[in-house]
Design a protein around this motif. Structure first.
Motif, PDB file in Angstrom:
ATOM      1  N   ASN A 285      48.826  31.719  38.459  1.00  0.00           N
ATOM      2  CA  ASN A 285      49.396  31.472  39.783  1.00  0.00           C
ATOM      3  C   ASN A 285      50.690  30.659  39.723  1.00  0.00           C
ATOM      4  O   ASN A 285      51.258  30.311  40.749  1.00  0.00           O
ATOM      5  CB  ASN A 285      48.374  30.735  40.663  1.00  0.00           C
ATOM      6  CG  ASN A 285      48.577  30.986  42.143  1.00  0.00           C
ATOM      7  OD1 ASN A 285      48.592  32.130  42.578  1.00  0.00           O
ATOM      8  ND2 ASN A 285      48.721  29.922  42.914  1.00  0.00           N
ATOM      9  N   ASP A 286      51.184  30.378  38.513  1.00  0.00           N
ATOM     10  CA  ASP A 286      52.344  29.496  38.348  1.00  0.00           C
ATOM     11  C   ASP A 286      53.583  29.991  39.078  1.00  0.00           C
ATOM     12  O   ASP A 286      54.430  29.191  39.491  1.00  0.00           O
ATOM     13  CB  ASP A 286      52.681  29.315  36.867  1.00  0.00           C
ATOM     14  CG  ASP A 286      51.759  28.338  36.164  1.00  0.00           C
ATOM     15  OD1 ASP A 286      50.919  27.701  36.844  1.00  0.00           O
ATOM     16  OD2 ASP A 286      51.856  28.201  34.928  1.00  0.00           O
ATOM     17  N   ASP A 287      53.710  31.304  39.206  1.00  0.00           N
ATOM     18  CA  ASP A 287      54.912  31.820  39.866  1.00  0.00           C
ATOM     19  C   ASP A 287      55.017  31.342  41.310  1.00  0.00           C
ATOM     20  O   ASP A 287      56.104  31.318  41.884  1.00  0.00           O
ATOM     21  CB  ASP A 287      54.937  33.350  39.818  1.00  0.00           C
ATOM     22  CG  ASP A 287      53.822  33.984  40.623  1.00  0.00           C
ATOM     23  OD1 ASP A 287      52.666  33.538  40.506  1.00  0.00           O
ATOM     24  OD2 ASP A 287      54.094  34.939  41.373  1.00  0.00           O
ATOM     25  N   HIS A 288      53.897  30.908  41.896  1.00  0.00           N
ATOM     26  CA  HIS A 288      53.924  30.426  43.270  1.00  0.00           C
ATOM     27  C   HIS A 288      54.602  29.062  43.402  1.00  0.00           C
ATOM     28  O   HIS A 288      54.728  28.544  44.520  1.00  0.00           O
ATOM     29  CB  HIS A 288      52.499  30.377  43.843  1.00  0.00           C
ATOM     30  CG  HIS A 288      52.008  31.710  44.302  1.00  0.00           C
ATOM     31  ND1 HIS A 288      51.853  32.770  43.438  1.00  0.00           N
ATOM     32  CD2 HIS A 288      51.668  32.176  45.528  1.00  0.00           C
ATOM     33  CE1 HIS A 288      51.423  33.829  44.112  1.00  0.00           C
ATOM     34  NE2 HIS A 288      51.314  33.488  45.383  1.00  0.00           N
ATOM     35  N   MET A 289      55.032  28.513  42.286  1.00  0.00           N
ATOM     36  CA  MET A 289      55.814  27.281  42.341  1.00  0.00           C
ATOM     37  C   MET A 289      57.302  27.563  42.463  1.00  0.00           C
ATOM     38  O   MET A 289      58.111  26.634  42.522  1.00  0.00           O
ATOM     39  CB  MET A 289      55.539  26.424  41.103  1.00  0.00           C
ATOM     40  CG  MET A 289      54.129  25.871  41.044  1.00  0.00           C
ATOM     41  SD  MET A 289      53.878  24.639  39.749  1.00  0.00           S
ATOM     42  CE  MET A 289      53.740  25.681  38.287  1.00  0.00           C
ATOM     43  N   THR A 290      57.695  28.836  42.473  1.00  0.00           N
ATOM     44  CA  THR A 290      59.117  29.179  42.487  1.00  0.00           C
ATOM     45  C   THR A 290      59.575  29.669  43.861  1.00  0.00           C
ATOM     46  O   THR A 290      58.821  30.319  44.594  1.00  0.00           O
ATOM     47  CB  THR A 290      59.425  30.274  41.453  1.00  0.00           C
ATOM     48  OG1 THR A 290      58.802  31.497  41.847  1.00  0.00           O
ATOM     49  CG2 THR A 290      58.923  29.874  40.072  1.00  0.00           C
ATOM     50  N   THR A 291      60.818  29.374  44.157  1.00  0.00           N
ATOM     51  CA  THR A 291      61.382  29.836  45.425  1.00  0.00           C
ATOM     52  C   THR A 291      61.484  31.354  45.459  1.00  0.00           C
ATOM     53  O   THR A 291      61.324  31.965  46.521  1.00  0.00           O
ATOM     54  CB  THR A 291      62.775  29.222  45.638  1.00  0.00           C
ATOM     55  OG1 THR A 291      63.607  29.553  44.516  1.00  0.00           O
ATOM     56  CG2 THR A 291      62.694  27.706  45.764  1.00  0.00           C
ATOM     57  N   ALA A 292      61.728  31.965  44.311  1.00  0.00           N
ATOM     58  CA  ALA A 292      61.886  33.416  44.266  1.00  0.00           C
ATOM     59  C   ALA A 292      60.591  34.127  44.647  1.00  0.00           C
ATOM     60  O   ALA A 292      60.603  35.088  45.429  1.00  0.00           O
ATOM     61  CB  ALA A 292      62.341  33.858  42.877  1.00  0.00           C
ATOM     62  N   THR A 293      59.465  33.686  44.084  1.00  0.00           N
ATOM     63  CA  THR A 293      58.189  34.326  44.407  1.00  0.00           C
ATOM     64  C   THR A 293      57.830  34.119  45.874  1.00  0.00           C
ATOM     65  O   THR A 293      57.352  35.044  46.546  1.00  0.00           O
ATOM     66  CB  THR A 293      57.072  33.794  43.502  1.00  0.00           C
ATOM     67  OG1 THR A 293      57.240  34.338  42.197  1.00  0.00           O
ATOM     68  CG2 THR A 293      55.696  34.195  44.020  1.00  0.00           C
ATOM     69  N   LEU A 294      58.047  32.919  46.384  1.00  0.00           N
ATOM     70  CA  LEU A 294      57.699  32.673  47.778  1.00  0.00           C
ATOM     71  C   LEU A 294      58.562  33.509  48.715  1.00  0.00           C
ATOM     72  O   LEU A 294      58.080  33.967  49.754  1.00  0.00           O
ATOM     73  CB  LEU A 294      57.832  31.183  48.102  1.00  0.00           C
ATOM     74  CG  LEU A 294      56.895  30.252  47.319  1.00  0.00           C
ATOM     75  CD1 LEU A 294      56.949  28.839  47.902  1.00  0.00           C
ATOM     76  CD2 LEU A 294      55.460  30.766  47.305  1.00  0.00           C
ATOM     77  N   ALA A 295      59.815  33.732  48.345  1.00  0.00           N
ATOM     78  CA  ALA A 295      60.666  34.595  49.165  1.00  0.00           C
ATOM     79  C   ALA A 295      60.125  36.016  49.192  1.00  0.00           C
ATOM     80  O   ALA A 295      60.105  36.672  50.244  1.00  0.00           O
ATOM     81  CB  ALA A 295      62.091  34.575  48.629  1.00  0.00           C
ATOM     82  N   THR A 296      59.656  36.483  48.030  1.00  0.00           N
ATOM     83  CA  THR A 296      59.063  37.819  47.967  1.00  0.00           C
ATOM     84  C   THR A 296      57.758  37.869  48.745  1.00  0.00           C
ATOM     85  O   THR A 296      57.466  38.844  49.446  1.00  0.00           O
ATOM     86  CB  THR A 296      58.809  38.210  46.504  1.00  0.00           C
ATOM     87  OG1 THR A 296      60.043  38.187  45.791  1.00  0.00           O
ATOM     88  CG2 THR A 296      58.192  39.596  46.403  1.00  0.00           C
TER      89      THR A 296
END
Length: 449
Positions: A285-296
């Motif tokens: 779930n680490d990608d949920h710490m990034t602005t890019a993933t949250l934008a997607t």
């Protein structure tokens, strides 16, 4: 097993189309072993790639990057939901029309599919290097009775609780480290109309994750001995862990209705929508710490998700005086196998080698904040929504991933099923902790006869 299709877990792959053009080129294949002819650079090949992860959409960046470097090899991907995946592959891989490359999970799936795979050890030694086992993480978890049934793609660990910092801040509370703190946190979170912790207890894999987290607090590492028949599952530590699991329900951390809720999509959706403050997930779930993933993710969960801050913590001490907290367990989240029936084994292994040990593919993996199988590729800590909170978490994960306490998956399917059923029965009050431990020990003994 992972373990259910972790649909949102795969979303981080959507970022990879942009990353692919920045990654360095993979080294070319050298001559293959005598049993697998080298790829003719002038001949065109088509290989069939079957997976539950990535899915049909998120696989495209990987295929595009590979085909750019190997223009004479075409990859046709077939996505199958994880619930249907084992049976589909088991049947198709015995025929000449099945997949050339297919995904494996460590544990029971790797054990069951081993006869359908090509031994990749000789190919890895010749094409990746004689030190391939040193170059790649956790290759031993994809070795079945001396046969290398697959090579790892990415490495993940379980044993974490993820929290929404934005919600906890609004509630005036902090991430819990003990059971008492957890109950206090839940009181404050629920006071602002948000569910505290959501568990998809209908899915046994997440219950097994939580149980492993608990038993590792009591007797670190003993779980992995016991499921392999090297320790008795009726020992006090395992019974105590069942008691602690039950207390999560009786103390109101887990809602009794969780037994009818799936982790994916139900619990995960509630967490991403801001309807729950915490959930038990792992490093995937680490990608949920990034602005890019949250934008997607905003296209699925609404624009509110882009203003949230998600971060992981060690599973809280729910036993009181835990010997250790925060130890991750895990290994290859997905491994790639070459079908023994494949008529394109040279091209198939070229693809597997590229996925697992090329700078291009493994840099793509790292940029999504997933730990690459290739040890030489670091995970960056940029693009985070709250670096002060999230960078230390990533640094700790890097240490933990290199020193996992055990594998996430139980190698025997019957033992995994017995433990999953025992956890559900204890949670619902249909079985005592001691009887539950005995039922698992019975399955372990049967598996080791």
């Amino acid at each position: 097993m992972e373990k259910t299709l972790k649909t949102t877990r795969n979303r981080w792959l959507a970022r990879l189309a942009a990353v692919a053009v920045l990654a360095t080129a993979a080294a070319g294949m050298t001559a293959c072993s005598s049993s697998t002819p080298a790829v003719d650079p002038n001949a065109k090949s088509t290989i069939n790639w079957w997976s539950w992860n990535p899915d049909a959409t998120t696989a495209q960046p990987w295929i595009a990057a590979f085909e750019k470097e190997h223009p004479n090899i075409t990859v046709n991907q077939r996505f199958i939901q994880i619930a249907d995946y084992p049976n589909a592959v088991r049947l198709a891989a015995t025929t000449d029309s099945g997949p050339d490359v297919f995904g494996l999970q460590v544990g029971a799936m790797a054990q069951q599919f081993a006869p359908l795979t090509t031994d990749l050890a000789p190919l890895a030694a010749q094409n990746i290097g004689s030190d391939w086992q040193t170059q790649l993480n956790a290759t031993d978890q994809l070795n079945v009775k001396g046969k290398q049934v697959g090579l790892p793609w990415m490495i993940t660990g379980g044993g974490l609780v993820w929290y929404n910092k934005t919600i906890l801040d609004k509630a005036g509370t902090k991430p819990p480290t003990t059971l008492a703190e957890w109950k206090d946190t839940c009181t404050k979170v629920e006071a602002i109309g948000v569910k505290c912790f959501v568990q998809g207890a209908k899915d046994s894999w997440v219950n097994l994750d939580v149980y492993q987290s608990i038993v590792n607090e009591i007797a670190p590492g003993e779980f992995y001995k016991a499921v392999n028949g090297q320790a008795d599952f009726t020992e006090a530590s395992f019974v105590q862990a069942f008691d602690a699991w039950k207390s999560l329900y009786t103390d109101g951390i887990i809602d009794p209705g969780a037994l009818g809720t799936t982790e994916y999509p139900d619990a995960n959706d509630a967490f991403n929508k801001g309807e729950a403050a915490m959930i038990a997930l792992g490093t995937w779930n680490d990608d949920h710490m990034t602005t890019a993933t949250l934008a997607t993710a905003a296209t699925t969960y609404g624009p509110q998700i882009t203003s949230q801050v998600f971060a992981p913590i060690a599973f809280p001490d729910v036993v009181g005086g835990a010997k250790k907290t925060g130890r991750l367990f895990g290994g290859p989240d997905v491994g790639w196998a070459v079908s023994a029936k494949s008529k394109n084994q040279a091209a198939a292994f070229t693809f597997v080698q590229w996925l697992t040990s090329s700078q291009t593919a493994q840099t793509m993996m790292a940029t999504s904040l997933q730990t690459p199988a290739l040890k030489s590729v670091p995970v960056p800590d940029t693009g985070l929504t709250d670096p002060a909170v999230q960078q230390p978490a990533l640094a700790d994960q890097a240490t933990q991933i290199s020193n996992l306490i055990g594998a996430r998956q139980i190698s025997n399917a019957d033992v995994a099923t017995a433990l999953g059923q025992a956890l559900s029965a204890v949670a619902s009050g249909q079985m005592s902790s001691s009887v539950a431990a005995s039922s698992v020990e019975t399955a372990i003994k049967a598996a080791n006869q």
